[in-house]
Design a protein around this motif. Structure first.
Motif, PDB file in Angstrom:
ATOM      1  N   ASN A 195       0.825  -1.202   0.000  1.00 31.36           N
ATOM      2  CA  ASN A 195       0.000   0.000   0.000  1.00 31.36           C
ATOM      3  C   ASN A 195       0.863   1.257   0.000  1.00 31.36           C
ATOM      4  O   ASN A 195       0.554   2.233  -0.686  1.00 31.36           O
ATOM      5  CB  ASN A 195      -0.945  -0.008   1.206  1.00 31.36           C
ATOM      6  CG  ASN A 195      -2.066   1.005   1.069  1.00 31.36           C
ATOM      7  OD1 ASN A 195      -2.084   2.016   1.747  1.00 31.36           O
ATOM      8  ND2 ASN A 195      -3.000   0.774   0.151  1.00 31.36           N
ATOM      9  N   VAL A 204       0.931   9.162  -5.925  1.00 25.52           N
ATOM     10  CA  VAL A 204       1.233  10.572  -5.644  1.00 25.52           C
ATOM     11  C   VAL A 204       2.109  11.165  -6.744  1.00 25.52           C
ATOM     12  O   VAL A 204       1.888  12.286  -7.199  1.00 25.52           O
ATOM     13  CB  VAL A 204       1.967  10.717  -4.283  1.00 25.52           C
ATOM     14  CG1 VAL A 204       2.503  12.129  -4.118  1.00 25.52           C
ATOM     15  CG2 VAL A 204       1.046  10.360  -3.144  1.00 25.52           C
ATOM     16  N   VAL A 206       5.028   6.935   9.014  1.00 26.94           N
ATOM     17  CA  VAL A 206       4.592   6.464   7.696  1.00 26.94           C
ATOM     18  C   VAL A 206       3.563   5.356   7.887  1.00 26.94           C
ATOM     19  O   VAL A 206       3.799   4.385   8.607  1.00 26.94           O
ATOM     20  CB  VAL A 206       5.781   5.924   6.875  1.00 26.94           C
ATOM     21  CG1 VAL A 206       5.291   5.338   5.550  1.00 26.94           C
ATOM     22  CG2 VAL A 206       6.805   7.025   6.627  1.00 26.94           C
ATOM     23  N   ASN A 207       2.402   5.533   7.249  1.00 25.66           N
ATOM     24  CA  ASN A 207       1.345   4.555   7.453  1.00 25.66           C
ATOM     25  C   ASN A 207       0.418   4.511   6.242  1.00 25.66           C
ATOM     26  O   ASN A 207       0.536   5.322   5.328  1.00 25.66           O
ATOM     27  CB  ASN A 207       0.560   4.887   8.739  1.00 25.66           C
ATOM     28  CG  ASN A 207       0.018   3.644   9.417  1.00 25.66           C
ATOM     29  OD1 ASN A 207      -0.338   2.669   8.750  1.00 25.66           O
ATOM     30  ND2 ASN A 207      -0.053   3.668  10.730  1.00 25.66           N
ATOM     31  N   VAL A 208      -0.507   3.564   6.265  1.00 25.82           N
ATOM     32  CA  VAL A 208      -1.417   3.364   5.131  1.00 25.82           C
ATOM     33  C   VAL A 208      -2.747   4.086   5.325  1.00 25.82           C
ATOM     34  O   VAL A 208      -3.655   3.965   4.500  1.00 25.82           O
ATOM     35  CB  VAL A 208      -1.660   1.858   4.893  1.00 25.82           C
ATOM     36  CG1 VAL A 208      -0.346   1.175   4.501  1.00 25.82           C
ATOM     37  CG2 VAL A 208      -2.264   1.190   6.121  1.00 25.82           C
ATOM     38  N   GLY A 209      -2.861   4.816   6.413  1.00 28.83           N
ATOM     39  CA  GLY A 209      -4.058   5.597   6.665  1.00 28.83           C
ATOM     40  C   GLY A 209      -3.741   6.604   7.756  1.00 28.83           C
ATOM     41  O   GLY A 209      -2.751   6.465   8.465  1.00 28.83           O
ATOM     42  N   GLU A 222       0.363   9.347   5.317  1.00 28.31           N
ATOM     43  CA  GLU A 222       0.392   8.551   4.098  1.00 28.31           C
ATOM     44  C   GLU A 222       1.419   9.159   3.141  1.00 28.31           C
ATOM     45  O   GLU A 222       1.846  10.303   3.320  1.00 28.31           O
ATOM     46  CB  GLU A 222      -0.994   8.538   3.461  1.00 28.31           C
ATOM     47  CG  GLU A 222      -2.034   7.804   4.303  1.00 28.31           C
ATOM     48  CD  GLU A 222      -3.314   7.577   3.524  1.00 28.31           C
ATOM     49  OE1 GLU A 222      -3.372   6.621   2.733  1.00 28.31           O
ATOM     50  OE2 GLU A 222      -4.248   8.368   3.689  1.00 28.31           O
ATOM     51  N   PRO A 223       1.814   8.397   2.110  1.00 25.84           N
ATOM     52  CA  PRO A 223       2.803   8.927   1.162  1.00 25.84           C
ATOM     53  C   PRO A 223       2.452  10.315   0.616  1.00 25.84           C
ATOM     54  O   PRO A 223       3.343  11.142   0.420  1.00 25.84           O
ATOM     55  CB  PRO A 223       2.809   7.863   0.058  1.00 25.84           C
ATOM     56  CG  PRO A 223       2.548   6.595   0.801  1.00 25.84           C
ATOM     57  CD  PRO A 223       1.523   6.969   1.856  1.00 25.84           C
ATOM     58  N   ALA A 224       1.163  10.593   0.421  1.00 27.40           N
ATOM     59  CA  ALA A 224       0.782  11.915  -0.101  1.00 27.40           C
ATOM     60  C   ALA A 224       1.201  13.023   0.856  1.00 27.40           C
ATOM     61  O   ALA A 224       1.574  14.120   0.425  1.00 27.40           O
ATOM     62  CB  ALA A 224      -0.727  11.972  -0.345  1.00 27.40           C
ATOM     63  N   LEU A 262       5.218  13.280   0.944  1.00 26.63           N
ATOM     64  CA  LEU A 262       5.770  13.961  -0.225  1.00 26.63           C
ATOM     65  C   LEU A 262       5.104  15.305  -0.488  1.00 26.63           C
ATOM     66  O   LEU A 262       5.471  16.016  -1.414  1.00 26.63           O
ATOM     67  CB  LEU A 262       5.632  13.059  -1.458  1.00 26.63           C
ATOM     68  CG  LEU A 262       6.341  11.705  -1.329  1.00 26.63           C
ATOM     69  CD1 LEU A 262       5.996  10.802  -2.502  1.00 26.63           C
ATOM     70  CD2 LEU A 262       7.853  11.895  -1.226  1.00 26.63           C
ATOM     71  N   LEU A 289       9.980   2.848  -0.054  1.00 20.04           N
ATOM     72  CA  LEU A 289       9.415   4.170  -0.353  1.00 20.04           C
ATOM     73  C   LEU A 289      10.464   5.047  -1.056  1.00 20.04           C
ATOM     74  O   LEU A 289      10.198   5.642  -2.104  1.00 20.04           O
ATOM     75  CB  LEU A 289       8.946   4.827   0.952  1.00 20.04           C
ATOM     76  CG  LEU A 289       7.933   5.967   0.861  1.00 20.04           C
ATOM     77  CD1 LEU A 289       7.377   6.283   2.249  1.00 20.04           C
ATOM     78  CD2 LEU A 289       8.470   7.225   0.247  1.00 20.04           C
ATOM     79  N   VAL A 308      10.404   6.532  -4.940  1.00 16.93           N
ATOM     80  CA  VAL A 308      10.527   7.959  -5.252  1.00 16.93           C
ATOM     81  C   VAL A 308      11.678   8.186  -6.234  1.00 16.93           C
ATOM     82  O   VAL A 308      11.545   8.925  -7.212  1.00 16.93           O
ATOM     83  CB  VAL A 308      10.742   8.790  -3.969  1.00 16.93           C
ATOM     84  CG1 VAL A 308      11.092  10.234  -4.307  1.00 16.93           C
ATOM     85  CG2 VAL A 308       9.499   8.735  -3.085  1.00 16.93           C
TER      86      VAL A 308
END
Lengths: 321, 321
Positions: A237, A245, B186-189, B217-219, B222, B239, B243
């Protein structure tokens, strides 16, 4: 696993009440998909759906199946499913269970979609928990893609689960036209022995799987040299969301939707924020996966694997997400 | 933790024999950095380094410290370090230990660099294992960046380690000019309770850490809304590499190099394939981190934390990678 009769199995049931901008976005997506030849059944509040079709200038374009309730994103999936017997996701899943549709698409709660699917038509034998398969375009040329499993289903898994993911992902790749799928294990280095405890243990087990090419770093996953990339749902995920993103492309065939592998039916979950274009792509993907008998292919593959030792799926953990 | 006298501490020791194209690439990178005002000491085979400087038309531009051996990428770091007493990475680390240089940069084996650093000048009290900190540009505007810890050091860790990463990352962010660093997991939610077992447990512990803003989350990582993002070295490396694959930008200030946080000295590891431009950036980053007394800042912060319960670093596991 019984596939529905040809005519009805071509239809895709859409939970028209699921998604941030539903039913406006779902109806718009369904109309787009219909223009591409997908037979969509809208499931949800008949009055609102009719009104949305009228607003779109196509009052009779799509069949509507009424469902009077909706499961919200913040509802507990299992609880809501039990208390809301007329929830749109539940009625939509029932259409697949009864053979009135060949596939299910929802942009609502993934947990509720999974729970409704398991409740309505269950898991394939040998699957402990369905996994999320995301299709990501790669640098491997036009149409090149990699199937990432698990892209967000279950965060903590045993190494054996990744073997099931490999088989399910391979079956899905074949349905999508790959003759001999190459399977890789997402890892931080290519050499055997790299990675965390899960990856190290999974590597050993995966060595027995047809098409396994070893560890794959993100450059390989996204570079087109592997067809199926397996990992736990946490890592998958994070990887998927990082890609989304940095490379949001509305033309992505897989953007905004993922397949739940391991249900005895074809189920796609779309982003809550999926655009009509993305929903249309999800509906096409669902139609094609059902036409390719995805669930049957997975069941056959896991049955063959079961003879040599599967992951011993039990009947526990049926409904959560 | 003793910082070297000002004049010598400004110098950066470069393992000039480490990297895919060394010493050509390392010498070229050092010359670029010198043009930016960084005092670089080349460590490696004096004859080859002199020849490379002559070829570059700047025979006397840089100081050379001779080292007659090289640790290869496929050498076992700990073993090679013991048998090759005159290895370039070892001699370079010794320059930092003796105060003849303020920082160390290597594009060779990360494991060997870590092992040499631990051997030469050790770990900060409270650190079980140093972590890799990668600086990633974000969408938060010009110069905006996030520090990702651990970006590839240790794959399997206890939740307590992520607390140490948060403190070390915060100290590094302050050295890089952030007044009140925001720290995310860093997490999935975003909701509390999301993620795998490690993330769930770490969330609870991180709640006590100054500047902790919750799951990211990644959004968000970043997107510029967090200054330090902590995770295990497996997830972090996946991750980071994702990137790097999708956004390779030679102008990235952090591209191609990462800081080892937790050593009692400033250490940067660069990609084996780092370009001269990237190596020059790494040398500048190393100079600035040393000038900001990074190791001392981390030690102070962990000492303060130790009073309220640290991760209880022991003296085990000193040399591996």
């Amino acid at each position: 696993v019984a596939d529905a009769p040809e005519s009805r199995s071509r239809r895709v049931a859409l939970d028209a009440m699921g998604g941030d901008d539903a039913p406006a976005s779902t109806v718009a997506g369904a109309l787009r998909a219909r223009a591409d030849g997908v037979e969509v059944v809208l499931v949800g509040d008949a009055q609102r759906l009719s009104a949305a079709l009228v607003r779109a200038g196509q009052p009779d374009a799509l069949e509507i199946v009424h469902a009077g309730e909706v499961i919200a994103m913040d509802d507990d999936p299992a609880l809501a499913l039990r208390s809301k017997r007329d929830a749109s996701i539940r009625v939509a899943a029932d259409l697949v269970a009864s053979g009135d549709a060949g596939a299910l698409v929802s942009a609502g709660s993934t947990g509720a979609t999974l729970a409704a699917s398991l409740f309505a038509f269950g898991r394939i034998r040998g699957v402990r928990r369905p996994a999320v398969a995301a299709v990501i375009p790669t640098a491997g040329g036009p149409g090149a893609e990699v199937i990432l499993v698990d892209a967000g289903g279950t965060s903590d898994v045993q190494p054996e689960a990744l073997v099931t993911y490999a088989h399910m992902g391979s079956a899905y790749a074949r349905v999508r036209g790959v003759t001999s799928p190459r399977v890789g294990l997402v890892n931080v280095g290519e050499e055997p022995g790299k990675g965390n405890a899960l990856a190290k243990a999974a590597f050993e087990l995966l060595s027995e799987v047809e098409g396994f090419i070893g560890n794959v770093e993100p450059a390989v996953v996204l570079g087109g040299d592997v067809d199926v990339a397996v990992t736990d749902g946490f890592t998958g995920n994070v990887l998927l969301k990082t890609v989304e993103v940095l490379r949001h492309d509305p033309e992505d065939p897989g953007a905004g939707a993922a397949v739940l592998l391991g249900c005895t039916g074809t189920v796609l979950v779309a982003h809550g924020a999926a655009t009509p274009q993305e929903l249309a792509a999800a509906l096409r993907t669902a139609r094609d996966a059902a036409a390719g008998n995805l669930a049957t292919r997975i069941a056959e593959r896991l049955a063959a694997m079961d003879d040599t030792g599967g992951d011993g799926g039990t009947d526990e953990e049926d409904t959560s997400g």
